[in-house]
Design a protein around this motif. Structure first.
Motif, PDB file in Angstrom:
ATOM      1  N   ASN A  80       0.840  -1.209   0.000  1.00  0.00           N
ATOM      2  CA  ASN A  80       0.000   0.000   0.000  1.00  0.00           C
ATOM      3  C   ASN A  80       0.872   1.255   0.000  1.00  0.00           C
ATOM      4  O   ASN A  80       0.434   2.331   0.361  1.00  0.00           O
ATOM      5  CB  ASN A  80      -0.992  -0.007   1.168  1.00  0.00           C
ATOM      6  CG  ASN A  80      -0.317  -0.124   2.516  1.00  0.00           C
ATOM      7  OD1 ASN A  80       0.902  -0.122   2.604  1.00  0.00           O
ATOM      8  ND2 ASN A  80      -1.108  -0.209   3.548  1.00  0.00           N
ATOM      9  N   LEU A  94       3.063   2.273   1.971  1.00  0.00           N
ATOM     10  CA  LEU A  94       3.526   2.913   3.205  1.00  0.00           C
ATOM     11  C   LEU A  94       5.049   2.976   3.113  1.00  0.00           C
ATOM     12  O   LEU A  94       5.691   3.843   3.678  1.00  0.00           O
ATOM     13  CB  LEU A  94       3.119   2.103   4.432  1.00  0.00           C
ATOM     14  CG  LEU A  94       1.676   2.243   4.917  1.00  0.00           C
ATOM     15  CD1 LEU A  94       1.446   1.408   6.154  1.00  0.00           C
ATOM     16  CD2 LEU A  94       1.304   3.690   5.179  1.00  0.00           C
ATOM     17  N   LYS A 108      -0.981  11.394  -5.834  1.00  0.00           N
ATOM     18  CA  LYS A 108      -1.192  11.280  -4.381  1.00  0.00           C
ATOM     19  C   LYS A 108      -2.662  11.055  -4.053  1.00  0.00           C
ATOM     20  O   LYS A 108      -3.011  10.252  -3.199  1.00  0.00           O
ATOM     21  CB  LYS A 108      -0.712  12.556  -3.686  1.00  0.00           C
ATOM     22  CG  LYS A 108       0.776  12.520  -3.415  1.00  0.00           C
ATOM     23  CD  LYS A 108       1.210  13.742  -2.626  1.00  0.00           C
ATOM     24  CE  LYS A 108       2.712  13.719  -2.415  1.00  0.00           C
ATOM     25  NZ  LYS A 108       3.241  14.973  -1.903  1.00  0.00           N
ATOM     26  N   ARG A 155      -4.442   7.790  -2.352  1.00  0.00           N
ATOM     27  CA  ARG A 155      -5.267   7.848  -1.143  1.00  0.00           C
ATOM     28  C   ARG A 155      -6.553   7.061  -1.339  1.00  0.00           C
ATOM     29  O   ARG A 155      -6.978   6.311  -0.488  1.00  0.00           O
ATOM     30  CB  ARG A 155      -5.621   9.319  -0.809  1.00  0.00           C
ATOM     31  CG  ARG A 155      -4.479  10.096  -0.219  1.00  0.00           C
ATOM     32  CD  ARG A 155      -4.934  11.135   0.792  1.00  0.00           C
ATOM     33  NE  ARG A 155      -5.952  12.061   0.319  1.00  0.00           N
ATOM     34  CZ  ARG A 155      -7.184  12.091   0.787  1.00  0.00           C
ATOM     35  NH1 ARG A 155      -7.557  11.282   1.729  1.00  0.00           N
ATOM     36  NH2 ARG A 155      -8.052  12.953   0.307  1.00  0.00           N
ATOM     37  N   ARG A 202      -5.852   3.363  -1.397  1.00  0.00           N
ATOM     38  CA  ARG A 202      -5.571   2.833  -0.060  1.00  0.00           C
ATOM     39  C   ARG A 202      -6.848   2.543   0.714  1.00  0.00           C
ATOM     40  O   ARG A 202      -6.873   1.686   1.589  1.00  0.00           O
ATOM     41  CB  ARG A 202      -4.737   3.835   0.730  1.00  0.00           C
ATOM     42  CG  ARG A 202      -3.242   3.697   0.484  1.00  0.00           C
ATOM     43  CD  ARG A 202      -2.507   4.738   1.269  1.00  0.00           C
ATOM     44  NE  ARG A 202      -1.064   4.616   1.136  1.00  0.00           N
ATOM     45  CZ  ARG A 202      -0.216   5.583   1.475  1.00  0.00           C
ATOM     46  NH1 ARG A 202      -0.690   6.707   1.965  1.00  0.00           N
ATOM     47  NH2 ARG A 202       1.064   5.409   1.340  1.00  0.00           N
ATOM     48  N   GLN A 203      -7.912   3.284   0.381  1.00  0.00           N
ATOM     49  CA  GLN A 203      -9.170   3.054   1.086  1.00  0.00           C
ATOM     50  C   GLN A 203      -9.726   1.669   0.809  1.00  0.00           C
ATOM     51  O   GLN A 203     -10.551   1.164   1.559  1.00  0.00           O
ATOM     52  CB  GLN A 203     -10.193   4.140   0.715  1.00  0.00           C
ATOM     53  CG  GLN A 203      -9.807   5.487   1.304  1.00  0.00           C
ATOM     54  CD  GLN A 203     -10.729   6.612   0.872  1.00  0.00           C
ATOM     55  OE1 GLN A 203     -11.787   6.379   0.311  1.00  0.00           O
ATOM     56  NE2 GLN A 203     -10.317   7.836   1.124  1.00  0.00           N
TER      57      GLN A 203
END
Lengths: 220, 264
Positions: B54, B56, B76, B80, B83-84
């Protein structure tokens, strides 16, 4: 001086002191909180690392924090005069008090926010949270107890500084203590003034601790 | 097409003195709906691998493709959003300590912009799924480790993910609690059809719920295959040493049990 006059004077002095302390702390947080947030997120392990920005803020804060308050008070008198119109009195003293409070508050905010477990920040990132959400709903919300302890410390420190401002006619209780106790050798009035300052400090500390405990959910 | 595809993934950490190659040219693919395990000793690069899924952790080179999208090419904002739909649960649960259980589960829905009322209703449903609805008003500090991990699982479900990444999700739990959490993960995998990637250093976790497993050793992918294949007929030293470690662990458990019963 009649007792009632002394009482009236102390009453007015207390009001002035509280005004100075609360106004400067509030203004101090208006600037210091965002700066503290910037310090936290721009540091190498923050959510948007920016070593140069961190270094610059770090140096500015260290410089301003190393200037003794009394010197700062005198040093920025022209600036105070420019902002308020005069360099003495209660309202004018708010300017140097705020300037002294900002770097101090920024550091405390940084300390509080950095206490937040990095894992929780990582969890929020993994959920797709944006930077603003992380700052407000994770960092500030999770650190609220520590932030409130910081507010209490800030109020106490500013209270001490405000008394120092009495030297240059800053108004408030410190002013009274210096004028009567130091210049006129009226030790009685000075002691009473100090007593009032002690009581103020106790009350602030008690309220601060109470509030931060009440808001803390980490204790079962 | 596989739901997760990793190609030639490498990650190097630079420190002042030296470079650490946490991942070295790892390629693998994970199919939709499977429970995929990544096992290795500590320092093998498992955590780095799962964090690359993901982003990170941003890989030094290689690609991570999820649901056909190359994560490294996303903006970006797109990342995001992506990632949800990739949930993650952690060894130390990482709940918000100042929020109660219900509000913790609501958090991902807040991020997704779902109204508070709907979020609360759904959060209660997810808490029911993990069997913790009566703890909705409790704060994390009042919960046991296993309960905290259940809340974390409910929270992950709240983002309605296609994939759940588990980073040593049971390593802080005792064997009994580990089993119940694994049961729950299995149930979620079945009922919701969510793909689960879990990394662990415990072989029994893999044995218990994984369909396929990959063995990592010093950042290299040593072996990959079905659990029976890899554990039944290990080909590499890394896999063999894991099995030996597991056997000695079992022996130790057995001895402890005997000691407890007073047979020794």
């Amino acid at each position: 001086m009649e007792t009632s006059d002394i009482f009236r004077m102390l009453w007015a002095g207390t009001g002035e002191t509280l005004l100075m302390v609360f106004a400067s702390t509030a203004l101090g947080y208006v600037i210091g909180l965002p700066v503290g947030v910037l310090l936290t997120i721009s540091d190498t392990d923050g959510i948007c690392p920016h070593p140069l920005l961190y270094k610059i803020l770090d140096i500015i804060i260290n410089i301003t924090r190393s200037i003794p308050f009394l010197i700062l008070l005198i040093l920025i008198q022209p600036f105070t005069k420019f902002v308020v119109g005069k360099s003495y009195g209660t309202v004018a003293t708010i300017v140097p008090l705020t300037i002294a409070a900002v770097p101090f508050i920024a550091r405390m905010v940084e300390g509080s926010l950095k206490e937040v477990d990095h894992g929780v920040v990582e969890a929020a990132l993994s959920m797709g949270a944006g930077k603003m959400t992380i700052v407000i709903k994770v960092l500030i919300a999770e650190a609220r107890t520590s932030l409130l302890v910081g507010v209490t410390i800030a109020l106490g420190t500013i209270l001490g500084y405000s008394a120092m401002a009495g030297i240059v006619g800053g108004g408030g209780l410190g002013d009274i203590a210096i004028r009567y106790g130091y210049y006129r050798y009226e030790t009685g009035i000075m002691l009473i003034t100090v007593l009032v300052l002690v009581i103020l400090m106790q009350v602030l500390q008690w309220l601060g601790t109470l509030l931060s405990k009440k808001l803390d959910r980490r204790r079962g | 097409m596989s739901i997760i595809q990793i190609e030639h993934l490498s990650k190097t950490f630079d420190s002042k003195e030296n470079q650490v190659h946490a991942l070295n040219d790892v390629s693998l693919s994970i199919e939709e709906g499977e429970i995929f395990g990544v096992i290795g000793l500590s320092g093998a690069g498992k955590s780095t691998l799962v964090r690359c899924l993901n982003l990170l952790e941003v890989p030094t080179s290689g690609t991570v493709t999820i649901g056909g999208k190359n994560l490294l090419e996303l903006s970006k904002e797109e990342l995001r959003r992506e990632r949800q739909s990739i949930g993650m649960i952690f060894q130390h649960f990482n709940l918000l300590m100042q929020r109660n259980v219900l509000d913790n589960v609501c958090f991902p829905m807040e991020i997704a912009g779902i109204s508070k009322k709907t979020a609360r209703k759904k959060a209660l449903e997810y808490l029911r799924t993990v069997g913790l609805e009566e703890k909705a008003k409790a704060y994390p500090v009042q919960l046991s480790g296993g309960q905290k991990q259940r809340v974390a699982i409910a929270r992950v479900l709240a983002s309605n993910p296609g994939i759940i990444l588990c980073d040593e999700a049971t390593s802080a739990l005792d064997p009994q609690t580990t089993r119940t959490i694994l049961e729950l993960l299995k149930k979620i995998n079945k009922e919701y059809g969510i793909t689960i990637v879990l990394i662990t250093h415990e072989m029994r976790v893999v044995e218990e719920i994984c369909d396929r497993v990959a063995v990592l050793y010093h950042g290299h992918l040593e072996e990959i295959g079905s659990v029976q294949e890899v554990f039944g007929n290990p080909k590499t030293r890394a896999a063999k040493s894991l099995i030996l470690a597991r056997q000695s662990e079992q022996l130790e458990e057995e001895i402890n049990r005997e000691v407890e019963y007073g047979n020794v």
